[in-house]
Design a protein around this motif. Structure first.
Motif, PDB file in Angstrom:
ATOM      1  N   PHE A   1      23.680 -15.468 -18.810  1.00 60.47           N
ATOM      2  CA  PHE A   1      22.784 -14.546 -18.262  1.00 60.47           C
ATOM      3  C   PHE A   1      21.948 -15.324 -17.657  1.00 60.47           C
ATOM      4  O   PHE A   1      21.663 -15.033 -16.247  1.00 60.47           O
ATOM      5  N   LEU A   2      21.291 -16.168 -18.140  1.00 60.63           N
ATOM      6  CA  LEU A   2      20.121 -17.071 -17.241  1.00 60.63           C
ATOM      7  C   LEU A   2      20.874 -17.371 -16.171  1.00 60.63           C
ATOM      8  O   LEU A   2      20.188 -17.758 -14.987  1.00 60.63           O
ATOM      9  N   ARG A   3      22.064 -18.145 -16.290  1.00 56.09           N
ATOM     10  CA  ARG A   3      22.450 -18.701 -15.143  1.00 56.09           C
ATOM     11  C   ARG A   3      22.897 -17.777 -13.967  1.00 56.09           C
ATOM     12  O   ARG A   3      23.065 -18.031 -12.823  1.00 56.09           O
ATOM     13  N   LEU A   4      22.974 -16.424 -14.300  1.00 53.13           N
ATOM     14  CA  LEU A   4      23.285 -15.518 -13.436  1.00 53.13           C
ATOM     15  C   LEU A   4      22.072 -14.876 -12.846  1.00 53.13           C
ATOM     16  O   LEU A   4      21.802 -14.535 -11.809  1.00 53.13           O
ATOM     17  N   HIS A   5      21.086 -14.534 -13.801  1.00 49.17           N
ATOM     18  CA  HIS A   5      19.824 -13.898 -13.687  1.00 49.17           C
ATOM     19  C   HIS A   5      18.799 -14.491 -14.509  1.00 49.17           C
ATOM     20  O   HIS A   5      18.664 -14.406 -15.807  1.00 49.17           O
ATOM     21  N   HIS A   6      17.751 -15.124 -13.766  1.00 51.48           N
ATOM     22  CA  HIS A   6      16.446 -15.706 -14.547  1.00 51.48           C
ATOM     23  C   HIS A   6      15.521 -14.800 -14.909  1.00 51.48           C
ATOM     24  O   HIS A   6      14.473 -14.958 -14.124  1.00 51.48           O
ATOM     25  N   GLY A   7      15.994 -13.793 -15.697  1.00 52.22           N
ATOM     26  CA  GLY A   7      15.056 -12.693 -16.013  1.00 52.22           C
ATOM     27  C   GLY A   7      15.263 -11.621 -15.268  1.00 52.22           C
ATOM     28  O   GLY A   7      16.101 -11.522 -14.324  1.00 52.22           O
ATOM     29  N   GLY A   8      14.536 -10.458 -15.483  1.00 50.05           N
ATOM     30  CA  GLY A   8      14.514  -9.304 -14.498  1.00 50.05           C
ATOM     31  C   GLY A   8      13.524  -8.186 -15.232  1.00 50.05           C
ATOM     32  O   GLY A   8      12.765  -8.379 -16.366  1.00 50.05           O
ATOM     33  N   LEU A   9      13.939  -7.052 -14.845  1.00 50.25           N
ATOM     34  CA  LEU A   9      13.288  -5.761 -15.345  1.00 50.25           C
ATOM     35  C   LEU A   9      14.117  -4.958 -15.450  1.00 50.25           C
ATOM     36  O   LEU A   9      14.694  -4.296 -14.327  1.00 50.25           O
ATOM     37  N   ILE A  10      14.555  -4.075 -16.557  1.00 54.57           N
ATOM     38  CA  ILE A  10      15.434  -3.109 -16.628  1.00 54.57           C
ATOM     39  C   ILE A  10      15.069  -1.805 -17.224  1.00 54.57           C
ATOM     40  O   ILE A  10      13.857  -1.769 -18.014  1.00 54.57           O
ATOM     41  N   PHE A  11      15.631  -0.690 -16.653  1.00 53.34           N
ATOM     42  CA  PHE A  11      15.071   0.784 -16.981  1.00 53.34           C
ATOM     43  C   PHE A  11      13.639   0.919 -17.170  1.00 53.34           C
ATOM     44  O   PHE A  11      12.971   1.338 -17.891  1.00 53.34           O
ATOM     45  N   ASN A  12      13.035   0.359 -15.830  1.00 54.08           N
ATOM     46  CA  ASN A  12      11.407   0.611 -15.624  1.00 54.08           C
ATOM     47  C   ASN A  12      11.438   1.789 -14.812  1.00 54.08           C
ATOM     48  O   ASN A  12      12.109   2.079 -13.793  1.00 54.08           O
ATOM     49  N   SER A  13      10.591   2.758 -15.271  1.00 52.55           N
ATOM     50  CA  SER A  13      10.199   3.766 -14.269  1.00 52.55           C
ATOM     51  C   SER A  13       9.146   3.383 -13.279  1.00 52.55           C
ATOM     52  O   SER A  13       7.964   2.982 -13.583  1.00 52.55           O
ATOM     53  N   PRO A  14       9.542   3.791 -11.954  1.00 51.65           N
ATOM     54  CA  PRO A  14       8.602   3.275 -11.040  1.00 51.65           C
ATOM     55  C   PRO A  14       7.293   4.062 -10.996  1.00 51.65           C
ATOM     56  O   PRO A  14       6.250   3.363 -10.709  1.00 51.65           O
ATOM     57  N   GLU A  15       7.149   5.304 -11.581  1.00 51.61           N
ATOM     58  CA  GLU A  15       5.788   6.159 -11.729  1.00 51.61           C
ATOM     59  C   GLU A  15       5.075   5.643 -13.053  1.00 51.61           C
ATOM     60  O   GLU A  15       4.091   5.376 -13.293  1.00 51.61           O
ATOM     61  N   GLY A  16       5.921   5.478 -14.419  1.00 47.30           N
ATOM     62  CA  GLY A  16       5.397   5.386 -15.712  1.00 47.30           C
ATOM     63  C   GLY A  16       5.496   4.018 -16.210  1.00 47.30           C
ATOM     64  O   GLY A  16       5.043   3.657 -17.351  1.00 47.30           O
ATOM     65  N   GLY A  17       6.113   3.089 -15.558  1.00 49.65           N
ATOM     66  CA  GLY A  17       6.209   1.581 -16.171  1.00 49.65           C
ATOM     67  C   GLY A  17       7.136   1.669 -17.162  1.00 49.65           C
ATOM     68  O   GLY A  17       8.218   2.539 -17.453  1.00 49.65           O
ATOM     69  N   GLY A  18       7.184   0.820 -18.226  1.00 48.09           N
ATOM     70  CA  GLY A  18       8.017   0.676 -19.333  1.00 48.09           C
ATOM     71  C   GLY A  18       9.202  -0.054 -19.227  1.00 48.09           C
ATOM     72  O   GLY A  18       9.004  -1.118 -18.384  1.00 48.09           O
ATOM     73  N   GLY A  19      10.273   0.211 -19.719  1.00 46.03           N
ATOM     74  CA  GLY A  19      11.294  -0.690 -19.432  1.00 46.03           C
ATOM     75  C   GLY A  19      11.392  -1.861 -20.592  1.00 46.03           C
ATOM     76  O   GLY A  19      10.566  -1.955 -21.117  1.00 46.03           O
ATOM     77  N   LEU A  20      12.420  -2.672 -19.855  1.00 49.72           N
ATOM     78  CA  LEU A  20      12.297  -3.997 -20.757  1.00 49.72           C
ATOM     79  C   LEU A  20      12.405  -5.103 -19.846  1.00 49.72           C
ATOM     80  O   LEU A  20      13.111  -5.243 -18.783  1.00 49.72           O
ATOM     81  N   LYS A  21      11.524  -6.032 -20.117  1.00 46.39           N
ATOM     82  CA  LYS A  21      11.346  -7.273 -19.284  1.00 46.39           C
ATOM     83  C   LYS A  21      11.886  -8.272 -19.693  1.00 46.39           C
ATOM     84  O   LYS A  21      11.576  -8.793 -20.936  1.00 46.39           O
ATOM     85  N   LEU A  22      13.040  -8.873 -19.150  1.00 47.29           N
ATOM     86  CA  LEU A  22      14.051  -9.681 -19.482  1.00 47.29           C
ATOM     87  C   LEU A  22      13.047 -11.291 -19.087  1.00 47.29           C
ATOM     88  O   LEU A  22      12.897 -11.301 -17.999  1.00 47.29           O
ATOM     89  N   LEU A  23      12.606 -12.098 -19.848  1.00 51.34           N
ATOM     90  CA  LEU A  23      11.742 -13.258 -19.698  1.00 51.34           C
ATOM     91  C   LEU A  23      12.678 -14.242 -19.025  1.00 51.34           C
ATOM     92  O   LEU A  23      13.654 -14.620 -19.276  1.00 51.34           O
ATOM     93  N   THR A  24      11.784 -15.116 -17.975  1.00 53.75           N
ATOM     94  CA  THR A  24      12.268 -16.261 -17.661  1.00 53.75           C
ATOM     95  C   THR A  24      11.847 -17.398 -18.524  1.00 53.75           C
ATOM     96  O   THR A  24      11.248 -16.925 -19.617  1.00 53.75           O
ATOM     97  N   VAL A  25      12.503 -18.530 -18.366  1.00 56.75           N
ATOM     98  CA  VAL A  25      12.306 -19.721 -19.138  1.00 56.75           C
ATOM     99  C   VAL A  25      10.726 -19.866 -19.314  1.00 56.75           C
ATOM    100  O   VAL A  25      10.284 -20.093 -20.445  1.00 56.75           O
ATOM    101  N   ASP A  26       9.918 -20.023 -18.349  1.00 63.02           N
ATOM    102  CA  ASP A  26       8.528 -20.087 -18.314  1.00 63.02           C
ATOM    103  C   ASP A  26       7.890 -19.094 -19.076  1.00 63.02           C
ATOM    104  O   ASP A  26       7.047 -19.386 -19.973  1.00 63.02           O
ATOM    105  N   GLU A  27       8.241 -17.929 -18.949  1.00 62.25           N
ATOM    106  CA  GLU A  27       7.744 -16.818 -19.643  1.00 62.25           C
ATOM    107  C   GLU A  27       7.955 -16.849 -21.157  1.00 62.25           C
ATOM    108  O   GLU A  27       7.129 -16.230 -21.975  1.00 62.25           O
TER     109      GLU A  27
END
Length: 174
Positions: A60-86
């Motif tokens: 997964f890290l080799r494909l995507h170094h983190g990200g944000l999934i299922f985040n509501s543009p108006e309300g936030g939330g979702g799940l932040k997939l962390l980078t190595v530094d994070e």
């Protein structure tokens, strides 16, 4: 093709031009959520990890170094997939030194909860869900690896599928 790659490619085909996905959530609520994936991690990024990550999570890290999934543009939330530094940053926050030495947060969200990778394996599973404010004995062993978690959270449209109870059929006396 690997399960992680297939899962992500199939998801991306469903996104609109703004990387939004329309999902139906609990109580019939429908909204568009953001699905943001970072560029791949570099070898230097991966070398910073103080532990040997499972192969599916490394993929997964080799494909995507983190990200944000299922985040509501108006309300936030979702799940932040962390980078190595994070991962390293969250691990160093005062108060988190109480984590067992082999526990590392790899995602954050849903009101301050963490998805934890550990080298403690039961079968194929090595993920824990850590609720905010809980001690380590109350955390939930998910019984799955990262590729299964990613596939399941996408199929569940961002809902906490691990909290779903199973319907127990009634007992009938004929």
């Amino acid at each position: 093709m690997s399960k992680i790659k297939t899962t992500l490619e199939t998801l991306k085909k469903r996104l609109d031009s703004n990387n939004l996905l329309e999902v139906q959530q609990e109580d019939g609520y429908i909204e568009k959520v953001e699905m943001i994936f970072n560029p791949p991690a570099t070898e230097d990024d991966l070398q910073k990890l103080p532990f040997s990550v499972p192969k599916d999570y490394e993929e997964f890290l080799r494909l995507h170094h983190g990200g944000l999934i299922f985040n509501s543009p108006e309300g936030g939330g979702g799940l932040k997939l962390l980078t190595v530094d994070e991962i390293l940053e969250y691990r160093a926050i005062p108060g988190y030194e109480d984590y067992p030495a082999n526990w590392f947060p790899v995602a954050y969200g849903y009101d301050g909860c963490y998805l934890i990778i550990t080298d403690k394996k039961v079968g194929r599973g090595y993920l824990f869900w850590m609720e905010t404010g809980n001690d380590f004995e109350d955390d939930m062993f998910l019984g799955m690896n990262f590729e299964d978690f990613l596939e399941n959270i996408i199929m569940a449209q961002g809902s906490k599928f691990w909290e779903w109870g199973f319907r127990i059929p009634p007992t009938f006396n004929f």
